[in-house]
Design an enzyme around this catalytic site. Structure first.
Site, PDB file in Angstrom:
ATOM      1  N   CYS A   1      17.698 -23.943  26.181  1.00  0.00           N
ATOM      2  CA  CYS A   1      18.139 -25.329  26.009  1.00  0.00           C
ATOM      3  C   CYS A   1      19.469 -25.282  25.279  1.00  0.00           C
ATOM      4  CB  CYS A   1      17.081 -26.160  25.292  1.00  0.00           C
ATOM      5  SG  CYS A   1      16.657 -25.581  23.626  1.00  0.00           S
TER       6      CYS A   1
ATOM      7  N   ARG B   1      14.049 -27.210  22.114  1.00  0.00           N
ATOM      8  CA  ARG B   1      13.269 -27.775  23.214  1.00  0.00           C
ATOM      9  C   ARG B   1      12.624 -26.687  24.073  1.00  0.00           C
ATOM     10  NH1 ARG B   1      18.115 -31.561  25.214  1.00  0.00           N
ATOM     11  NH2 ARG B   1      19.253 -29.793  24.307  1.00  0.00           N
TER      12      ARG B   1
END
Length: 282
Positions: free
Chosen positions: A237, A242
């Site tokens: 990410c 994330r």
């Protein structure tokens, strides 16, 4: 009377955890916002801040911590080799997944993610507290050994070589605008050559306390997008926050996975990295 062993998988439900809540070898870690933790958290949960999980350099903002930082993390968690760690947060599992990945990089795999985190715990009507335990330091801390990290982590040079030879499967789990380059979060925007896009939060059911959607649904969607679950995948990410949840999802799907913790912050900030903008090809 002998204490029963903890028998928990990588993903657990609130009622499974409830049965072990007072187990002496259970270590619960809360990665929710400080304001949430101060108001309510699971009994015996240790608060951990995301900043304790990352190392920043000029070009990269989410690298695996160095030896000293990792030793400080283990001391903070008061973690022994005999513990089982259950992690949760208030966002669906990204920071919790990042901690689990970090522990895996140290060879510590007795880990579980609480499905839905604090939202699912509250949704099940289970008890919380605002009290913070006073605990005795364990007699033997888990030894920090980063030689395990290569099983779970990939660094820039190796990844660049795999991309140049078109011999790697990449999962970009940022937003669509970050993937296409419309939103700039580094010197350059876009995605890595060959990367397929599946935003991390797509796997969460917002109508069910941020629990994961059924695996069959997520697996089907990933395969529709062109992913091959029988081939290794690299998740990334912006800062391996994330993609902490993407890492967990891959493990739950029995998908060989490593994470690129340099992530887009490193790739996009380097001027020699190949970058693709626009939609993914089909």
């Amino acid at each position: 009377m002998a204490v029963p062993e903890i028998n928990l998988g990588l993903l657990i439900e609130p009622d499974e955890l409830l049965a072990y809540l007072d187990h002496p070898q259970l270590r619960i870690v809360d990665l929710s916002r400080s304001s949430v933790y101060e108001q309510l958290h699971l009994a015996h949960a240790y608060a951990l801040r995301p900043a304790q999980l990352i190392r920043q350099e000029e070009l990269a903002t989410g690298l695996l911590p160095d030896q000293a930082q990792l030793e400080a993390l283990i001391r903070h968690l008061n973690l022994s080799p005999s513990h089982h760690v259950v992690v949760y947060d208030d966002e669906g599992g990204a920071w919790a997944g990042r901690l689990i990945w970090t522990l895996h990089c140290l060879g510590f795999t007795q880990t579980s993610l609480l499905n839905g985190g604090i939202h699912a715990w509250l949704g099940a009507g289970l008890p919380t507290t605002s009290e913070v335990d006073t605990v005795e330091p364990v007699s033997h801390l888990y030894p920090v050994d980063t030689s395990h990290a290569a099983q779970y982590q990939i660094q820039y040079n190796e990844l660049r070589a795999l991309i140049d030879s078109q011999s790697v499967q990449l999962w970009d789990c940022r937003t669509h605008d970050e993937y296409t380059g419309l939103r700039l979060a580094a010197r350059r925007g876009g995605h890595m050559p060959g990367a397929l896009h599946f935003e991390w939060s797509t796997a969460l059911n917002r109508e069910n306390h941020l629990k994961l959607h059924p695996f069959e649904r997520t697996q089907h969607r990933l395969q529709q997008l062109g992913f091959r679950l029988d081939q290794p995948v690299i998740v990334y990410c912006q800062s391996h926050h994330r993609s902490g949840l993407a890492y967990i999802l891959a493990r739950l799907l029995d998908w060989p996975v490593r994470a690129y913790d340099g992530a887009w912050s490193e790739w996009g900030n380097r001027l020699d990295s190949p970058v693709i903008t626009g939609e993914q090809p089909f």
